[in-house]
Design a protein around this motif. Sequence first.
Motif, short mmCIF file in Angstrom:
data_model
loop_
_atom_site.label_atom_id
_atom_site.label_comp_id
_atom_site.label_asym_id
_atom_site.label_seq_id
_atom_site.Cartn_x
_atom_site.Cartn_y
_atom_site.Cartn_z
N GLY A 1 -17.32 13.44 21.50
CA GLY A 1 -17.35 14.44 22.45
C GLY A 1 -18.78 14.75 23.07
O GLY A 1 -18.84 15.45 23.97
N LEU A 2 -19.79 14.09 22.38
CA LEU A 2 -21.21 14.48 22.85
C LEU A 2 -22.04 13.11 23.10
O LEU A 2 -22.42 12.60 22.16
N PRO A 3 -21.64 12.52 24.25
CA PRO A 3 -22.42 11.29 24.67
C PRO A 3 -23.81 11.08 24.20
O PRO A 3 -24.35 9.94 24.12
N ASP A 4 -24.72 12.27 24.29
CA ASP A 4 -26.30 12.06 24.08
C ASP A 4 -26.38 12.44 22.81
O ASP A 4 -27.72 12.60 22.36
N TYR A 5 -25.44 12.40 21.92
CA TYR A 5 -25.94 12.69 20.35
C TYR A 5 -25.69 11.70 19.52
O TYR A 5 -24.42 10.99 19.62
N GLN A 6 -26.63 11.29 18.59
CA GLN A 6 -26.11 10.07 17.71
C GLN A 6 -25.85 10.87 16.32
O GLN A 6 -26.39 12.10 15.57
N GLN A 7 -25.21 10.47 15.75
CA GLN A 7 -24.77 10.79 14.08
C GLN A 7 -26.08 10.61 13.29
O GLN A 7 -26.81 9.68 13.32
N PRO A 8 -26.22 11.61 12.35
CA PRO A 8 -27.32 11.62 11.55
C PRO A 8 -26.94 10.41 10.46
O PRO A 8 -25.91 10.14 10.33
N ASP A 9 -27.92 9.88 9.89
CA ASP A 9 -27.73 9.01 8.71
C ASP A 9 -27.34 9.89 7.46
O ASP A 9 -27.47 11.04 7.56
N LEU A 10 -26.97 9.10 6.28
CA LEU A 10 -26.36 9.79 5.16
C LEU A 10 -27.37 10.50 4.59
O LEU A 10 -26.91 11.49 3.85
N VAL A 11 -28.72 10.14 4.53
CA VAL A 11 -29.71 10.52 3.73
C VAL A 11 -30.05 12.08 4.31
O VAL A 11 -30.10 13.05 3.72
N ASP A 12 -29.98 11.74 5.76
CA ASP A 12 -30.36 13.29 6.70
C ASP A 12 -29.08 14.31 6.23
O ASP A 12 -29.37 15.64 5.84
N LEU A 13 -27.97 13.87 6.05
CA LEU A 13 -26.61 14.75 5.84
C LEU A 13 -26.82 15.13 4.59
O LEU A 13 -26.58 16.52 4.36
N ARG A 14 -27.02 14.27 3.65
CA ARG A 14 -27.17 14.68 1.97
C ARG A 14 -28.33 15.87 1.89
O ARG A 14 -28.02 16.83 1.32
N ASP A 15 -29.33 15.55 2.65
CA ASP A 15 -30.41 16.67 2.31
C ASP A 15 -30.30 17.83 2.98
O ASP A 15 -30.53 18.89 2.40
N MET A 16 -29.83 17.93 4.25
CA MET A 16 -29.67 19.14 4.73
C MET A 16 -28.38 19.74 4.28
O MET A 16 -28.50 20.95 4.00
N ALA A 17 -27.27 19.12 3.86
CA ALA A 17 -26.04 19.98 3.40
C ALA A 17 -26.40 20.36 2.31
O ALA A 17 -26.07 21.90 1.88
#
Lengths: 333, 333
Positions: B256-272
């Motif tokens: 739903g957000l054409p201007d946004y890319q998914q984070p990579d799994l490392v970024d998700l891991r560290d943030m979450a």
Amino acid sequence: MIKTPYLLFLGDAPDQLAAKVAQGIKDWRPENAVGQFRMDGCGADVGIQDMTLEEAKAAGAQTLVIGVANRGGVISDAWKEVLLQAIDIGYDLASGLHNLLRDEADLVAAAEAKGAQLHDVRVPSVEYLIANGKKRTGKRCLAVGTDCSVGKMYTGMAMDAEMRKRGMKSTFRPTGQTGILITGEGVPLDAVVADFMAGAVEYLTPDNDEDHWDHIEGQGSLFHVSYSGVTMALVHGGQPDALVLAHEPTRAHMRGLPDYQQPDLVDLRDMALALAKVANPTCQVIGISVNTQHLSDDEFEGYLAKVEEEMGLPTVDPFRQGAGRLVDALAAL
Amino acid sequence: MIKTPYLLFLGDAPDQLAAKVAQGIKDWRPENAVGQFRMDGCGADVGIQDMTLEEAKAAGAQTLVIGVANRGGVISDAWKEVLLQAIDIGYDLASGLHNLLRDEADLVAAAEAKGAQLHDVRVPSVEYLIANGKKRTGKRCLAVGTDCSVGKMYTGMAMDAEMRKRGMKSTFRPTGQTGILITGEGVPLDAVVADFMAGAVEYLTPDNDEDHWDHIEGQGSLFHVSYSGVTMALVHGGQPDALVLAHEPTRAHMRGLPDYQQPDLVDLRDMALALAKVANPTCQVIGISVNTQHLSDDEFEGYLAKVEEEMGLPTVDPFRQGAGRLVDALAAL
């Protein structure tokens, strides 16, 4: 939007603290208040002229703003009498009370008869959309805190006032009932349905001139487990260009959470900036606002200097020192 | 709590996809469904016995569950006839439709006359409290995604099913309407008022046996600016002991957000993980769940092996491979 100017209803406020909404209006938007209305036994005084309903009406007042908390969450008969009189002579009413004006049948009937508006600012008045994440024009600044109630609203208000004093384009964007009553509009974010929080923030801070700054009122903290979701919606819906870190250095624990400690400012900076960059990759942390009310005149400057050296960012108490250095940092972006 | 077992109302579903709620009940809680009810022209079939209202009632059905989306958001006359008959012979109704059963005057009148319950599972039925952050007994697992709709519910359902198959203590805790209809209870988190989101998650996952696992259904993504506040409330209200990272590797942009890319799994891991540790300092990331539906039989194992090597965590597609290795990782904690 609440019609200004106001007459500030202080009712039978037991003390000054109970009248903090009225005090906020007097401090930040004195042009919005023609006078105050105090009942017998009122222990508060915000230092503007006492007026009757009729006197204030003659002076141009359009809305009677309930600038005081009510005891026990009940609108007393004594209050009710004043509120009904106000409607009768042509006032709108505005309130941030938990119990709503619209739930009082006699007020509703009187308002309908007179065509008066009843503003309950704790309740969203707009059907917000789901956030679309589109980049908006203009600039936005958001204060994020190590905890709740550390001075985020004050920081935004002070920066907005300083910018306007300098002739810069600036708007304070309230997200809580006190701010909404002070400025006359905003979004009661903690009362918005989860799916629409970020969209409500987008609504609050629309496209604007490229040299215009919105100062979005912060809420909660990314580190406060009760309210962090609300804070997150501000960080992502607000897509801030600038963050100010807000801190109160004497807390024994997170507000209302005895088992939780405040994060340090480095952790707050890194977490908030990483999250803000999801919505705005150019976001920067531009300064630190410390609420030093519990530090003595001898202590506070030393504390601010120490934080400034450790963090490498302008560090001020805007209440004691003004927000000039924070505005300087924004202007330098 | 919705009374089970159900008769699944498929109505005039144009195709199988429109009946995904009914399919979910059949896949995950087959014991909750005695049969399906299909109208003329129904293009869906979840593969259980077709029954009339009377037959299903005789077989013990207590609730008619609307397991299908309605066209145009309108409850048609043809549907209405069936729903009224169902109430008349003693069914409760349950629905996750956007338009509410309780807004249909004829259904409300019939339900009142018969003492039937109308469950609109998109609407909270409980007054949740503000989260208190207190440590709860028992264990909790939460899937967090690089994006929305990457398989978080499926992951939790599959882990719960695997644990129960092994005789371990486990409960799936739904936070969306599909999950609520499947299990019969839960919290429609995206419809909860902002201030109470984290408190609603605390309510959803109360104290439990020390060796019991709640699998909390994830929502949104910390990196999806429309819904990240809801995700945050799950991370802090859920105080998970274990996180599973959920990913769909073929997205061109955030949903739903054409201007946004998914984070990579490392970024998700560290943030979450950093955010989860605010509420539960012992939280760990225990594995990765990849939705490989758009990868071929030749591709998907290679992809999973590559992620597993890069991330050093068990990496599976629970739909293709089962959730056994994720449960192994939980059991090893």
